[in-house]
Design a protein around this motif. Structure first.
Motif, mmCIF file in Angstrom:
data_model
loop_
_atom_site.group_PDB
_atom_site.id
_atom_site.type_symbol
_atom_site.label_atom_id
_atom_site.label_comp_id
_atom_site.label_asym_id
_atom_site.label_seq_id
_atom_site.Cartn_x
_atom_site.Cartn_y
_atom_site.Cartn_z
ATOM 1 N N ALA A 167 0.835 -1.203 0.000
ATOM 2 C CA ALA A 167 0.000 0.000 0.000
ATOM 3 C C ALA A 167 0.870 1.252 0.000
ATOM 4 O O ALA A 167 0.601 2.215 -0.722
ATOM 5 C CB ALA A 167 -0.932 -0.005 1.207
ATOM 6 N N GLN A 168 1.928 1.224 0.790
ATOM 7 C CA GLN A 168 2.831 2.374 0.843
ATOM 8 C C GLN A 168 3.574 2.562 -0.475
ATOM 9 O O GLN A 168 4.025 3.662 -0.785
ATOM 10 C CB GLN A 168 3.827 2.208 1.990
ATOM 11 N N GLY A 169 3.683 1.470 -1.235
ATOM 12 C CA GLY A 169 4.332 1.551 -2.537
ATOM 13 C C GLY A 169 3.389 1.944 -3.657
ATOM 14 O O GLY A 169 3.790 1.983 -4.825
ATOM 15 N N ASP B 276 -14.070 10.047 3.100
ATOM 16 C CA ASP B 276 -13.039 11.088 3.081
ATOM 17 C C ASP B 276 -11.767 10.606 3.786
ATOM 18 O O ASP B 276 -10.649 10.910 3.346
ATOM 19 C CB ASP B 276 -13.557 12.360 3.753
ATOM 20 N N THR B 277 -11.950 9.870 4.880
ATOM 21 C CA THR B 277 -10.796 9.328 5.595
ATOM 22 C C THR B 277 -10.027 8.352 4.712
ATOM 23 O O THR B 277 -8.789 8.337 4.697
ATOM 24 C CB THR B 277 -11.249 8.617 6.884
ATOM 25 N N TYR B 278 -10.757 7.544 3.970
ATOM 26 C CA TYR B 278 -10.134 6.580 3.050
ATOM 27 C C TYR B 278 -9.233 7.296 2.049
ATOM 28 O O TYR B 278 -8.067 6.918 1.845
ATOM 29 C CB TYR B 278 -11.236 5.806 2.329
ATOM 30 N N LEU B 279 -9.765 8.344 1.439
ATOM 31 C CA LEU B 279 -8.994 9.068 0.427
ATOM 32 C C LEU B 279 -7.802 9.797 1.042
ATOM 33 O O LEU B 279 -6.701 9.804 0.479
ATOM 34 C CB LEU B 279 -9.903 10.058 -0.306
ATOM 35 N N LYS B 280 -8.005 10.406 2.213
ATOM 36 C CA LYS B 280 -6.904 11.101 2.879
ATOM 37 C C LYS B 280 -5.819 10.117 3.316
ATOM 38 O O LYS B 280 -4.620 10.404 3.189
ATOM 39 C CB LYS B 280 -7.431 11.875 4.091
ATOM 40 N N ALA B 281 -6.253 8.972 3.844
ATOM 41 C CA ALA B 281 -5.281 7.972 4.288
ATOM 42 C C ALA B 281 -4.500 7.418 3.102
ATOM 43 O O ALA B 281 -3.292 7.161 3.204
ATOM 44 C CB ALA B 281 -5.995 6.844 5.036
ATOM 45 N N ILE C 242 -0.575 7.465 3.215
ATOM 46 C CA ILE C 242 0.003 6.185 3.648
ATOM 47 C C ILE C 242 1.496 6.065 3.322
ATOM 48 O O ILE C 242 2.237 5.438 4.090
ATOM 49 C CB ILE C 242 -0.788 4.986 3.057
ATOM 50 N N PRO C 243 2.006 6.668 2.238
ATOM 51 C CA PRO C 243 3.456 6.544 1.999
ATOM 52 C C PRO C 243 4.299 7.150 3.114
ATOM 53 O O PRO C 243 5.442 6.738 3.327
ATOM 54 C CB PRO C 243 3.658 7.300 0.677
ATOM 55 N N SER C 244 3.742 8.126 3.841
ATOM 56 C CA SER C 244 4.505 8.789 4.902
ATOM 57 C C SER C 244 4.321 8.125 6.263
ATOM 58 O O SER C 244 4.914 8.567 7.248
ATOM 59 C CB SER C 244 4.098 10.266 4.999
ATOM 60 N N PHE C 245 3.505 7.063 6.329
ATOM 61 C CA PHE C 245 3.302 6.363 7.599
ATOM 62 C C PHE C 245 4.590 5.650 7.992
ATOM 63 O O PHE C 245 5.124 4.843 7.239
ATOM 64 C CB PHE C 245 2.159 5.356 7.475
ATOM 65 N N LEU D 129 -0.954 1.325 13.056
ATOM 66 C CA LEU D 129 -1.783 1.785 11.942
ATOM 67 C C LEU D 129 -3.201 2.067 12.417
ATOM 68 O O LEU D 129 -3.828 3.039 11.982
ATOM 69 C CB LEU D 129 -1.798 0.731 10.832
ATOM 70 N N ARG D 130 -3.709 1.234 13.312
ATOM 71 C CA ARG D 130 -5.062 1.439 13.834
ATOM 72 C C ARG D 130 -5.164 2.783 14.552
ATOM 73 O O ARG D 130 -6.128 3.528 14.350
ATOM 74 C CB ARG D 130 -5.422 0.286 14.777
#
Length: 220
Positions: A41-43, A79-84, A88-91, A97-98
């Motif tokens: 996902a981060q990739g 909206d949270t889905y799209l923002k996350a 996600i690459p910066s997580f 994660l939760r």
């Protein structure tokens, strides 16, 4: 969150990401590896991200319901889905994660409340709808002895009424902890507080509910 709407959002993300993926995250046994899914996902793998998000989606929906009510909860989760997905690459895993997603849905829900405040005054009070998750569940606390007799409907109603007398911040902390089962750190992320504040609010909320019930002669 409506699964059809969720699928539409996921398709949009997959299109923007350049197509499906996620096959590498499924080992020979057929069960996805969470760590591998997160790395994919981060990739930029949209399907891997969707699988990761789906694991937490029910909890995020409940948190959204607690803050904005059921009418706007689906929009908040979308909206949270799209923002996350964008973030996600910066997580980096400083928190789980939760916990990271709990904080994200809380911030998105507050954005929704600010947007709602700019609308005509006919909007429902924030947090007034528990989104179908029974407030009576507070009486079924994790601190209860295993062999304790199940609460009656009458006791459940008394507990619900007592919880309703709490302030919004105390009620939200109590519901997230006792009904939704969040850890102290996750409650802190979902409410924008630190763990010490969460523990203080929970102490006050439990004591207040207990005193209200004792005054009524009710033993939860």
């Amino acid at each position: 969150m409506n699964r059809t709407a969720f699928s539409i959002v996921n398709s949009r993300v997959a299109f923007l990401a350049g197509g499906p993926g996620g096959a590498e995250a499924v080992p020979a046994g057929g069960r996805p590896d969470p760590g591998a899914l997160l790395r994919q996902a981060q990739g930029g793998d949209a399907e891997a991200f969707a699988a990761v998000f789906e694991t937490h989606r029910p909890l995020l929906y409940r948190i959204a319901c607690r803050i904005v009510g059921a009418d706007d909860a689906d929009d908040v989760v979308m909206d949270t889905y799209l923002k996350a997905w964008r973030s996600i690459p910066s997580f980096r895993g400083a928190a789980s994660l939760r916990t990271w997603l709990c904080r994200a849905v809380r911030n998105t829900a507050l954005d929704r409340l600010r947007w709602r405040a700019r609308r005509p005054a006919s909007s429902p009070e924030p947090g007034g709808d528990d989104g179908g998750v029974g407030i009576e569940g507070v009486a079924d606390s994790r601190e209860r002895a295993p062999d304790r007799q199940a609460i009656t409907e009458e006791t459940g109603r008394a507990v619900a009424a007592a919880v309703a007398e709490l302030s919004q911040e105390h009620r939200l902390a109590l519901l997230l902890r006792e009904v939704d089962g969040l850890s102290y750190r996750e409650v802190a992320a979902a409410t924008g507080s630190n763990v010490g504040t969460v523990m203080s609010r929970l102490f006050y909320a439990r004591r207040r509910v207990r005193r209200i019930l004792e005054a009524q002669g009710v033993t939860p």
